[in-house]
Motif scaffolding. Structure first.
Motif: not given
Length: 571
Positions: A201-213
């Motif tokens: 969840f941390i990876v998904l939550f942070g990654g989707s917001r830092l690297l939305p593309s």
């Protein structure tokens, strides 16, 4: 010549019906690469999401993929939007899951059949709404009500997914029951599953917001499958997706008929309302961004055929999704061809790569859902709504609590009913403003809001600030009576400003006629000014002009005041 003209007219009608015939002949080859990349990106984004949402709906993971493939292909042929995605969404998936659970009585085959039948009924509702031109009916459900509804739906969905994250027993009929059961069993948490899920969840939550593309959810899914496949961690109580059937879904009509399932219409109606609102909201968002127009009525048809495709491909109800559409747009989609490419990519996965998904942990599907629905809770928007309008915030709160207490389906209906009730209440509690002249001008405004205005002796100027209808005419009559007959004893003239009255029904017109007779018995004249054409027409038919004189579009407050003052003899 006549035959040729008829053929052209027929072709034009067909093009307006099947929208792809309108834009595909004019397709720019330079768009092909962008649509292809967008389609592949969209497929990678929605694959894990579709499987996760299928679990919300209570059906096997592959059914979510079937929805995206069949729904997307048919939606692309009819939609007037260029970027809108179609497929399963969190709210509709949970609505289907919680409602069908009662109808299916534990029979999973019947469960899937009811879900497909629901999509087919939505198709019928969409076509009927299209033919009857009912696309504007959803305007009764305001954005503010959706704000509360979506927050309630998100909390409800979270309560269904937390047991998978903690690997504990779940259950319950609503948000509060489910939450209580989670706390009762929290001591049985599987720490291996929980830690695995939290890291993902941390990876998904942070990654989707830092690297939305980037398709972060797909990366998380692949990483979790690799960990399960090449380590022995699966022995610590991990529930896996298992074998996903290889190949395309069987194409055919749902095995059940409308008469076989009690309550199917209510479920379909709730999904239809929610689905169309979600679809048109996404379509309008990107049409405004890219400076083109969508046809709300055409989107009814597109949504209908998308659900038709889902129904015949063993799917369940689909609608437009804003987050998925955003991914499609950011990836560069220029036309609905991106949806077709996305469906083709998913078809290839079903034909050749389903074996790679068998080691997907159930907790990862829960994590994907949790990350997706958190965006539905708009705390800042709710705070702003509270500061702007306490009444509309209260309605949003009713919608939120309706979902939490009664479930998604009843929550949708409560939201719709709340919307209509608030509209009726606002109209019923219409105000009648007492107007005064603005010093140094020929204009008049609300005396209560502008104390420096002044009244004209012998005249009472009133403005009705709503439509005059059968359910509010009594309240309006009472206010008119208090301002006039119970008011100034030296009153000679009442000027009724109807510029803020967009409509009037027969009951409202008869009330004004009665009021004019009451004034006449007291020796007080009534004059109607600034009335709209539809209001003037009805008043004339009711015989108002025989009582008060001609009702003219040229009449104004200032003219009537001037005429009255000229008629008063000077000392």
């Amino acid at each position: 010549m006549e035959t040729s003209a008829t053929q052209l007219s027929f072709l034009k009608r067909i093009k307006s019906f099947i929208n792809i015939l309108e834009w595909l002949p004019q397709y720019k080859f330079s768009y092909l690469g962008m649509d292809l990349i967008a389609g592949l990106t969209l497929a990678s984004f929605v694959l894990p999401q579709a499987m996760a949402y299928a679990s919300l709906a209570g059906v096997a993971p592959e059914h979510g993929i079937y929805c995206v493939i069949a729904g997307g292909l048919l939606f692309a042929f009819f939609t007037s939007s260029r970027q809108t995605f179609i497929g399963p969404t969190s709210a509709i998936s949970l609505m289907v899951g919680t409602t069908v659970a009662v109808m299916a009585e534990g029979d999973m085959q019947r469960w899937a059949a009811i879900a497909s039948l629901t999509a087919l009924v939505i198709f019928v509702l969409c076509v009927a709404a299209y033919l009857l031109r009912l696309s504007s009916l959803v305007s009764f459900i305001s954005e503010n009500i959706l704000l509360g509804f979506k927050a309630g739906a998100a909390l409800t969905i979270i309560s269904t997914q937390l047991p998978k994250l903690f690997a504990v027993k779940g259950g319950g009929t609503n948000f509060f029951n489910r939450t209580a059961i989670i706390f009762e069993n929290i001591g049985d948490t599987n720490l291996y599953v929980f830690a695995f899920g939290i890291i993902a969840f941390i990876v998904l939550f942070g990654g989707s917001r830092l690297l939305p593309s980037l398709p972060v959810s797909l990366i998380v899914v692949i990483a979790s499958i690799l960990v399960i496949s090449f380590t022995d961690i699966s022995q610590y109580g991990f529930k896996l997706a298992g074998e996903i059937p290889k190949g395309l879904p069987p194409i055919g009509r749902p095995s059940l008929r409308f008469s076989d399932v009690d309550g199917i219409l209510a479920l379909a109606l709730g999904c239809f309302l929610m689905g169309y609102i979600e679809t048109i909201a996404a379509s309008k968002t990107f049409a405004q961004k890219h400076n083109y127009k969508v046809n709300p009525r055409q989107e009814l048809l597109a949504l209908g055929f998308a659900n038709f495709g889902a129904a015949f491909a063993s799917g369940y109800p689909v609608s437009g999704g804003l987050s998925q559409s955003t991914v499609n747009d950011k990836a560069g989609a220029k036309t609905p061809l991106a949806l077709i490419f996305s469906s083709c990519a998913l078809i290839i996965i079903l034909l050749f790569f389903t074996h790679l998904l068998k080691n997907l942990p159930d907790v990862i599907l829960a994590v994907v859902v949790l990350d997706a629905v958190l965006g539905l809770i708009k705390v800042k928007a709710l705070k702003q709504l509270y500061s702007l309008s306490k009444m509309e915030f209260a309605v949003a709160l009713i919608a939120l609590l309706g979902v939490l207490i009664f479930g998604i389906l009843k929550g949708v209906l409560i939201a719709a009913l709340s919307s209509i009730i608030i509209l009726i209440v606002k109209t019923k509690l219409s105000s009648v403003a007492l107007l005064g002249q603005i010093p140094g001008t020929e204009k008049f405004s609300d005396l209560n809001r502008n104390p420096d205005n002044y009244e004209i002796p012998g005249i009472r100027i009133l403005r009705i600030e709503s439509a005059i209808l059968y359910f509010n005419e009594e309240n309006i009559h009472e206010m008119l009576y208090q301002f006039t007959i119970e008011g100034d004893k030296d009153l000679k003239l009442v000027i009724l400003d109807l510029s803020a009255t967009p409509n009037i029904d027969v009951s409202g017109g008869k009330m004004l006629l009665e009021f004019s007779n009451e004034l006449r018995e007291k020796g007080i004249r009534l004059k109607i000014v600034e009335a709209l054409g539809i209001v003037r027409d009805l008043m004339r038919k009711l015989g108002m002009e025989e009582v008060i004189g001609h009702i003219s579009r040229k009449d104004s407050i200032y003219n009537e005041v001037s005429d009255f003052q000229k008629s008063i003899p000077t000392l």
